[in-house]
Design an enzyme around this catalytic site. Sequence first.
Site, mmCIF file in Angstrom:
data_model
loop_
_atom_site.group_PDB
_atom_site.id
_atom_site.type_symbol
_atom_site.label_atom_id
_atom_site.label_comp_id
_atom_site.label_asym_id
_atom_site.label_seq_id
_atom_site.Cartn_x
_atom_site.Cartn_y
_atom_site.Cartn_z
ATOM 1 N N GLY A 1 35.992 43.789 39.515
ATOM 2 C CA GLY A 1 36.227 44.084 41.012
ATOM 3 C C GLY A 1 37.270 43.235 41.591
ATOM 4 O O GLY A 1 37.562 42.315 40.992
ATOM 5 N N ASP B 1 38.010 40.753 34.307
ATOM 6 C CA ASP B 1 38.896 41.301 35.185
ATOM 7 C C ASP B 1 39.567 40.351 35.921
ATOM 8 O O ASP B 1 39.109 39.662 36.869
ATOM 9 C CB ASP B 1 38.199 42.481 36.066
ATOM 10 C CG ASP B 1 39.045 43.166 37.039
ATOM 11 O OD1 ASP B 1 40.338 42.896 36.805
ATOM 12 O OD2 ASP B 1 38.494 43.845 37.692
ATOM 13 N N GLY C 1 46.187 27.017 33.459
ATOM 14 C CA GLY C 1 46.043 26.367 34.684
ATOM 15 C C GLY C 1 46.987 26.584 35.871
ATOM 16 O O GLY C 1 47.531 27.520 36.030
ATOM 17 N N ALA D 1 42.329 37.112 41.047
ATOM 18 C CA ALA D 1 42.315 35.803 40.720
ATOM 19 C C ALA D 1 43.044 34.889 41.571
ATOM 20 O O ALA D 1 42.605 33.892 42.132
ATOM 21 C CB ALA D 1 42.763 35.637 39.241
ATOM 22 N N GLY D 2 44.193 35.331 41.825
ATOM 23 C CA GLY D 2 45.162 34.654 42.617
ATOM 24 C C GLY D 2 44.559 34.584 44.152
ATOM 25 O O GLY D 2 44.589 33.355 44.679
ATOM 26 N N ASP D 3 44.139 35.641 44.487
ATOM 27 C CA ASP D 3 43.788 35.647 46.007
ATOM 28 C C ASP D 3 42.547 34.953 46.126
ATOM 29 O O ASP D 3 42.269 34.115 47.068
ATOM 30 C CB ASP D 3 43.083 36.924 46.157
ATOM 31 C CG ASP D 3 44.309 38.226 46.269
ATOM 32 O OD1 ASP D 3 45.683 37.555 46.382
ATOM 33 O OD2 ASP D 3 44.157 39.196 45.876
ATOM 34 N N GLY E 1 45.695 40.713 51.315
ATOM 35 C CA GLY E 1 45.259 40.106 52.338
ATOM 36 C C GLY E 1 43.814 40.079 52.515
ATOM 37 O O GLY E 1 43.110 38.979 52.884
ATOM 38 N N ALA E 2 43.274 41.116 52.330
ATOM 39 C CA ALA E 2 41.579 41.354 52.617
ATOM 40 C C ALA E 2 40.902 40.394 51.481
ATOM 41 O O ALA E 2 39.989 39.679 51.957
ATOM 42 C CB ALA E 2 41.314 42.858 52.516
HETATM 43 O O1 RIB Z 1 45.802 40.619 44.347
HETATM 44 C C1 RIB Z 1 44.932 41.918 43.963
HETATM 45 C C2 RIB Z 1 45.203 42.905 44.871
HETATM 46 O O2 RIB Z 1 46.532 43.530 44.798
HETATM 47 C C3 RIB Z 1 44.313 44.267 44.618
HETATM 48 O O3 RIB Z 1 43.111 44.382 45.401
HETATM 49 C C4 RIB Z 1 45.169 45.269 45.037
HETATM 50 O O4 RIB Z 1 44.618 45.901 46.296
HETATM 51 C C5 RIB Z 1 46.587 44.820 45.200
HETATM 52 O O5 RIB Z 1 47.147 44.731 46.346
#
Ligand code: RIB
Length: 302
Positions: A286, A245, A224, A249-251, A42-43
Amino acid sequence: MSKNILVVGSINMDYVIHTARLPKLGETITGSNFAMNYGGKGANQAVAVAKQGCRTKMLGAVGTDLAGGLAVQNLESFGVDCSPVFHDEAPTGAAVITVCGGDNHIILDVGANACVTPARIAERRDLFEWADAVVLQYEIPVESVLAAAKLARECGCTVVLNPAPVKEVDPALYGNVDLIVPNEFEAALLTGIEVTDRASAARALRKLLDMGCKNALITMGKQGCAYIWQGEVGYEGIIPIKVVDTTAAGDSFIGGLCSKLCEGAAFPDAVHYATAVSTLTVSRPGASVSIPTCEEVAAFLS
Ligand code: RIB
């Protein structure tokens, strides 16, 4: 979509170590580059949309511990309004992450994220009335995700669901989802269709629509992504880069996508932009710290 985005979801501290290989059960190995990073799906998604210039509010929960205070400060430093974040007598969510060959394994203790209850969501109807789009994931209780999706629908928001990590949910949830964004593994667990290429992705996308979601997009790592948007199937390839890292990536992809849809971009253009956001993210170590700003994305795309 327009520009007010509410993220209802997790806030974690990530404890990360890089390793050349994973240990066997009972084995100790030496890793490197240990770091504590601000994370939580979420963050990370909130930081991603805020870094693309959207007005962003976060509804979540942290502990009254050091990690919780720092995590909130980090979100606020990127312009995410954290006034709706609860501070509870519970440990802040913690993710233990091993990065191996650029890819990651994550073990999560949800901690205070469990305190984002349906009752607390109902109390904050004002946030859903403010928002144009609501972004959800599964690191808070699934009953709360359903409550948030229903409230978002009632308030006329666009609902974007990242079904990660995959959980069993009330199928009624999907009928409240405008866009579902799983990765290929999550899509396979949700649909029972193994996603290995564009053809199998298209089958899984149709199944996600049959389940009730209006639109669907599957991210497929090095292949992709594939999507169905307003009935049209489309694909987008990757932009080659050295992967450092893959955390977030998805977020970051979801943040990039939502921000461009908010601006009224055509879906394929929003997907291309989101691909650039996640490409830059995986080229750096990160979680939220690795997500690029809109200026960085513009420079990269030009
Ligand atoms: O999608 C990555 C996140 O998944 C990480 O930041 C970790 O906190 C997990 O919740």
